[in-house]
Scaffold this motif. Structure first.
Motif, mmCIF file in Angstrom:
data_model
loop_
_atom_site.group_PDB
_atom_site.id
_atom_site.type_symbol
_atom_site.label_atom_id
_atom_site.label_comp_id
_atom_site.label_asym_id
_atom_site.label_seq_id
_atom_site.Cartn_x
_atom_site.Cartn_y
_atom_site.Cartn_z
ATOM 1 N N ILE A 135 0.863 -1.180 0.000
ATOM 2 C CA ILE A 135 0.000 0.000 0.000
ATOM 3 C C ILE A 135 0.900 1.230 0.000
ATOM 4 C CG2 ILE A 135 -1.766 1.284 1.257
ATOM 5 C CD1 ILE A 135 -2.558 -1.390 2.591
ATOM 6 N N ALA A 136 0.700 2.113 -0.961
ATOM 7 C CA ALA A 136 1.504 3.341 -1.045
ATOM 8 C C ALA A 136 1.289 4.193 0.207
ATOM 9 C CB ALA A 136 1.128 4.119 -2.298
ATOM 10 N N PRO A 137 2.249 5.042 0.557
ATOM 11 C CA PRO A 137 2.089 5.901 1.729
ATOM 12 C C PRO A 137 0.751 6.651 1.690
ATOM 13 C CG PRO A 137 4.290 6.132 0.854
ATOM 14 C CD PRO A 137 3.516 5.300 -0.134
ATOM 15 N N LEU A 138 0.148 6.804 2.854
ATOM 16 C CA LEU A 138 -1.157 7.439 2.931
ATOM 17 C C LEU A 138 -1.060 8.944 3.146
ATOM 18 C CD1 LEU A 138 -4.188 6.813 2.922
ATOM 19 C CD2 LEU A 138 -4.042 6.539 5.392
ATOM 20 N N ALA A 139 -0.090 9.380 3.909
ATOM 21 C CA ALA A 139 0.038 10.810 4.206
ATOM 22 C C ALA A 139 0.314 11.591 2.921
ATOM 23 C CB ALA A 139 1.153 11.046 5.216
ATOM 24 N N PRO A 140 -0.465 12.634 2.656
ATOM 25 C CA PRO A 140 -0.308 13.383 1.399
ATOM 26 C C PRO A 140 1.090 13.945 1.162
ATOM 27 C CG PRO A 140 -2.343 14.010 2.481
ATOM 28 C CD PRO A 140 -1.588 13.129 3.444
ATOM 29 N N ALA A 141 1.813 14.342 2.197
ATOM 30 C CA ALA A 141 3.158 14.889 2.007
ATOM 31 C C ALA A 141 4.125 13.828 1.482
ATOM 32 C CB ALA A 141 3.686 15.470 3.316
ATOM 33 N N PHE A 142 3.792 12.558 1.686
ATOM 34 C CA PHE A 142 4.655 11.466 1.258
ATOM 35 C C PHE A 142 4.136 10.776 0.002
ATOM 36 C CE2 PHE A 142 5.470 12.362 5.593
ATOM 37 C CZ PHE A 142 6.826 12.161 5.764
ATOM 38 N N ASN A 143 2.936 11.160 -0.410
ATOM 39 C CA ASN A 143 2.320 10.606 -1.620
ATOM 40 C C ASN A 143 1.342 11.650 -2.156
ATOM 41 O OD1 ASN A 143 1.003 9.204 -3.618
ATOM 42 N ND2 ASN A 143 0.495 7.439 -2.352
ATOM 43 N N ARG A 201 -18.678 -0.193 9.682
ATOM 44 C CA ARG A 201 -19.695 0.779 9.268
ATOM 45 C C ARG A 201 -19.018 1.848 8.431
ATOM 46 N NH1 ARG A 201 -18.372 5.259 11.991
ATOM 47 N NH2 ARG A 201 -17.385 5.044 14.021
ATOM 48 N N GLU A 202 -19.832 2.715 7.832
ATOM 49 C CA GLU A 202 -19.260 3.876 7.156
ATOM 50 C C GLU A 202 -18.801 4.881 8.196
ATOM 51 O OE1 GLU A 202 -20.888 5.782 3.744
ATOM 52 O OE2 GLU A 202 -21.979 3.978 3.157
ATOM 53 N N CYS A 203 -17.738 5.587 7.905
ATOM 54 C CA CYS A 203 -17.278 6.647 8.790
ATOM 55 C C CYS A 203 -18.190 7.857 8.634
ATOM 56 C CB CYS A 203 -15.848 7.060 8.444
ATOM 57 S SG CYS A 203 -14.617 5.841 8.924
ATOM 58 N N SER A 204 -18.305 8.615 9.693
ATOM 59 C CA SER A 204 -19.065 9.859 9.624
ATOM 60 C C SER A 204 -18.238 10.913 8.892
ATOM 61 C CB SER A 204 -19.396 10.355 11.031
ATOM 62 O OG SER A 204 -18.211 10.795 11.680
ATOM 63 N N ALA A 205 -18.903 11.961 8.454
ATOM 64 C CA ALA A 205 -18.189 13.074 7.815
ATOM 65 C C ALA A 205 -17.169 13.663 8.773
ATOM 66 C CB ALA A 205 -19.177 14.133 7.348
ATOM 67 N N GLY A 206 -17.515 13.752 10.042
ATOM 68 C CA GLY A 206 -16.586 14.285 11.040
ATOM 69 C C GLY A 206 -15.353 13.421 11.195
ATOM 70 N N GLU A 207 -15.530 12.102 11.202
ATOM 71 C CA GLU A 207 -14.379 11.196 11.304
ATOM 72 C C GLU A 207 -13.469 11.326 10.088
ATOM 73 O OE1 GLU A 207 -16.391 7.645 13.997
ATOM 74 O OE2 GLU A 207 -16.775 7.708 11.823
ATOM 75 N N LYS A 208 -14.075 11.444 8.915
ATOM 76 C CA LYS A 208 -13.280 11.622 7.697
ATOM 77 C C LYS A 208 -12.489 12.926 7.757
ATOM 78 C CE LYS A 208 -16.720 9.214 4.896
ATOM 79 N NZ LYS A 208 -17.717 9.384 3.815
ATOM 80 N N ALA A 209 -13.139 14.001 8.179
ATOM 81 C CA ALA A 209 -12.462 15.297 8.292
ATOM 82 C C ALA A 209 -11.324 15.215 9.300
ATOM 83 C CB ALA A 209 -13.461 16.385 8.694
ATOM 84 N N ASP A 210 -11.564 14.540 10.421
ATOM 85 C CA ASP A 210 -10.538 14.406 11.456
ATOM 86 C C ASP A 210 -9.326 13.630 10.948
ATOM 87 O OD1 ASP A 210 -12.252 15.731 13.216
ATOM 88 O OD2 ASP A 210 -12.840 13.910 14.292
ATOM 89 N N VAL A 211 -9.564 12.504 10.275
ATOM 90 C CA VAL A 211 -8.454 11.700 9.754
ATOM 91 C C VAL A 211 -7.649 12.501 8.735
ATOM 92 C CG1 VAL A 211 -7.858 9.664 8.371
ATOM 93 C CG2 VAL A 211 -9.470 9.456 10.278
ATOM 94 N N LEU A 212 -8.344 13.187 7.838
ATOM 95 C CA LEU A 212 -7.622 14.008 6.856
ATOM 96 C C LEU A 212 -6.843 15.126 7.538
ATOM 97 C CD1 LEU A 212 -10.168 14.207 3.917
ATOM 98 C CD2 LEU A 212 -7.927 13.118 3.907
ATOM 99 N N ALA A 213 -7.434 15.744 8.555
ATOM 100 C CA ALA A 213 -6.731 16.813 9.293
ATOM 101 C C ALA A 213 -5.435 16.277 9.889
ATOM 102 C CB ALA A 213 -7.634 17.397 10.372
ATOM 103 N N TRP A 214 -5.486 15.087 10.471
ATOM 104 C CA TRP A 214 -4.277 14.504 11.057
ATOM 105 C C TRP A 214 -3.256 14.152 9.974
ATOM 106 C CZ3 TRP A 214 -2.681 9.109 11.187
ATOM 107 C CH2 TRP A 214 -1.472 8.932 11.891
ATOM 108 N N LEU A 215 -3.724 13.503 8.897
ATOM 109 C CA LEU A 215 -2.790 13.117 7.837
ATOM 110 C C LEU A 215 -2.059 14.318 7.251
ATOM 111 C CD1 LEU A 215 -4.920 10.399 6.013
ATOM 112 C CD2 LEU A 215 -2.873 10.035 7.415
ATOM 113 N N MET A 216 -2.749 15.458 7.192
ATOM 114 C CA MET A 216 -2.109 16.666 6.649
ATOM 115 C C MET A 216 -1.065 17.258 7.590
ATOM 116 S SD MET A 216 -5.134 18.570 4.510
ATOM 117 C CE MET A 216 -6.270 18.674 5.876
ATOM 118 N N THR A 217 -1.053 16.840 8.858
ATOM 119 C CA THR A 217 -0.028 17.328 9.787
ATOM 120 C C THR A 217 1.286 16.585 9.616
ATOM 121 O OG1 THR A 217 -0.541 15.837 11.652
ATOM 122 C CG2 THR A 217 -1.784 17.947 11.512
#
Length: 136
Positions: free
Chosen positions: A85-93, A117-133
């Motif tokens: 699986i290619a790196p997930l963090a946007p700065a690395f991929n 289950r499906e993730c909530s919109a808030g969970e998706k936003a949170d994960v993306l916020a962390w990955l961008m750090t």
């Protein structure tokens, strides 16, 4: 577009969602996608919650980190298939989180694997916020 009978907050969330959906034909970025999810959730994203969601199990066998690693800055390996699986963090991929349709498909599949289950919109936003750090 007329949006009667909606509160200003819901109008804003709907407008952001429509903008995000319209972006499906164009390349997006993780910040734009996170903003769209945050608008849907009507709450600001939290990188701390995103990291917690990513690294912890949610009643299933795997966490996100089981396949993507902690932090997800290098190639990971699917826990069941062994597929790379290619790196997930946007700065690395930089190709990650550029296609809204693929992002939705990725979240749908992976949230089902880790949370059942499906993730909530808030969970998706949170994960993306962390990955961008995560930076090089």
């Amino acid at each position: 577009m007329e949006m009667p009978n909606l509160s200003p907050l819901r109008r804003g969330a709907l407008a952001a969602l429509l903008t995000a959906c319209g972006a499906a034909a164009h390349a997006a970025g993780p910040a734009e996608l996170a903003a769209g999810y945050a608008a849907q959730a009507a709450a600001p994203p939290s990188a701390a919650r995103g990291e917690q969601f990513f690294t912890q199990a949610h009643g299933r066998e795997w966490s996100c980190a089981s396949c993507h690693g902690t932090p997800p800055t290098a190639s990971g390996k699917h826990a069941a298939t062994g597929k790379s699986i290619a790196p997930l963090a946007p700065a690395f991929n930089p190709d990650r989180f550029t296609d809204p349709a693929k992002v939705e498909k990725w979240f749908r599949r992976n949230c089902n694997d880790v949370a059942g289950r499906e993730c909530s919109a808030g969970e998706k936003a949170d994960v993306l916020a962390w990955l961008m750090t995560l930076k090089k």
